[in-house]
Motif scaffolding. Structure first.
Motif, PDB file in Angstrom:
ATOM      1  N   ALA A  92      52.103  17.551  46.936  1.00  0.00           N
ATOM      2  CA  ALA A  92      51.973  18.948  46.510  1.00  0.00           C
ATOM      3  C   ALA A  92      51.536  19.823  47.687  1.00  0.00           C
ATOM      4  CB  ALA A  92      50.973  19.059  45.369  1.00  0.00           C
ATOM      5  N   SER A  93      50.629  19.330  48.505  1.00  0.00           N
ATOM      6  CA  SER A  93      50.170  20.083  49.677  1.00  0.00           C
ATOM      7  C   SER A  93      51.299  20.304  50.669  1.00  0.00           C
ATOM      8  CB  SER A  93      49.015  19.358  50.371  1.00  0.00           C
ATOM      9  OG  SER A  93      47.917  19.237  49.519  1.00  0.00           O
ATOM     10  N   LEU A  94      52.116  19.283  50.886  1.00  0.00           N
ATOM     11  CA  LEU A  94      53.253  19.417  51.788  1.00  0.00           C
ATOM     12  C   LEU A  94      54.264  20.427  51.266  1.00  0.00           C
ATOM     13  CD1 LEU A  94      53.831  15.688  52.778  1.00  0.00           C
ATOM     14  CD2 LEU A  94      53.007  17.537  54.257  1.00  0.00           C
ATOM     15  N   MET A  99      42.940  11.284  49.730  1.00  0.00           N
ATOM     16  CA  MET A  99      43.710  12.181  48.895  1.00  0.00           C
ATOM     17  C   MET A  99      44.811  11.380  48.201  1.00  0.00           C
ATOM     18  SD  MET A  99      45.127  16.031  49.866  1.00  0.00           S
ATOM     19  CE  MET A  99      45.170  15.762  51.570  1.00  0.00           C
ATOM     20  N   LEU A 155      53.670  22.928  49.187  1.00  0.00           N
ATOM     21  CA  LEU A 155      53.060  24.256  49.262  1.00  0.00           C
ATOM     22  C   LEU A 155      53.094  24.776  50.696  1.00  0.00           C
ATOM     23  CD1 LEU A 155      51.605  26.517  47.768  1.00  0.00           C
ATOM     24  CD2 LEU A 155      49.462  25.308  48.177  1.00  0.00           C
ATOM     25  N   GLY A 156      52.755  23.933  51.659  1.00  0.00           N
ATOM     26  CA  GLY A 156      52.793  24.333  53.066  1.00  0.00           C
ATOM     27  C   GLY A 156      54.191  24.705  53.521  1.00  0.00           C
ATOM     28  N   THR A 198      48.758  14.624  45.356  1.00  0.00           N
ATOM     29  CA  THR A 198      48.092  15.765  45.983  1.00  0.00           C
ATOM     30  C   THR A 198      48.660  16.008  47.371  1.00  0.00           C
ATOM     31  OG1 THR A 198      46.075  15.273  44.749  1.00  0.00           O
ATOM     32  CG2 THR A 198      45.854  16.735  46.624  1.00  0.00           C
ATOM     33  N   THR A 199      48.919  14.938  48.096  1.00  0.00           N
ATOM     34  CA  THR A 199      49.501  15.050  49.431  1.00  0.00           C
ATOM     35  C   THR A 199      50.894  15.667  49.351  1.00  0.00           C
ATOM     36  OG1 THR A 199      48.275  13.109  50.163  1.00  0.00           O
ATOM     37  CG2 THR A 199      50.148  13.769  51.506  1.00  0.00           C
ATOM     38  N   TRP A 238      49.836  17.797  40.156  1.00  0.00           N
ATOM     39  CA  TRP A 238      49.800  18.990  41.003  1.00  0.00           C
ATOM     40  C   TRP A 238      51.136  19.719  41.049  1.00  0.00           C
ATOM     41  CZ3 TRP A 238      45.413  21.085  42.164  1.00  0.00           C
ATOM     42  CH2 TRP A 238      44.275  20.285  42.160  1.00  0.00           C
TER      43      TRP A 238
END
Length: 94
Positions: free
Chosen positions: A8-10, A1, A12-13, A5-6, A71
């Motif tokens: 953005a994922s963090l 990844m 969002l979480g 992206t990583t 992202w």
């Protein structure tokens, strides 16, 4: 990844976790007002489904214009879309 992206994922979480924490810290009356706001707004969006679909398509087009690894910018577009549809926190409490 990819790194973006990583990140953005963090984000969002963390946002989801914060939203859940905030929701469960509301009083029963505030939670009920929040649910009523979501229900009423969703019904309004469904009643005018054609306009809602057009708005969603506009936001999706805006997301497509962003680069593949942008992202964070895509999340801002989604935030703008949901704010447009559902308003702000203060709106449902009034």
């Amino acid at each position: 990844m990819a790194k973006t992206t990583t990140i953005a994922s963090l984000i969002l979480g963390a946002s989801i976790g914060f939203a859940l924490l905030k929701f469960y810290s509301l009083s029963k009356e505030e939670r009920e007002a929040f649910f009523n706001h979501l229900k009423n707004t969703t019904n309004d969006l469904l009643d005018d489904a054609e306009a809602t679909v057009e708005k969603v398509e506009q936001y999706m087009d805006e997301i497509k214009l962003k680069g593949e690894n942008e992202w964070i910018e895509k999340l801002y577009v989604l935030k703008k879309m949901f704010t447009d549809f559902y308003g702000t926190e203060k709106k449902y409490l009034l």
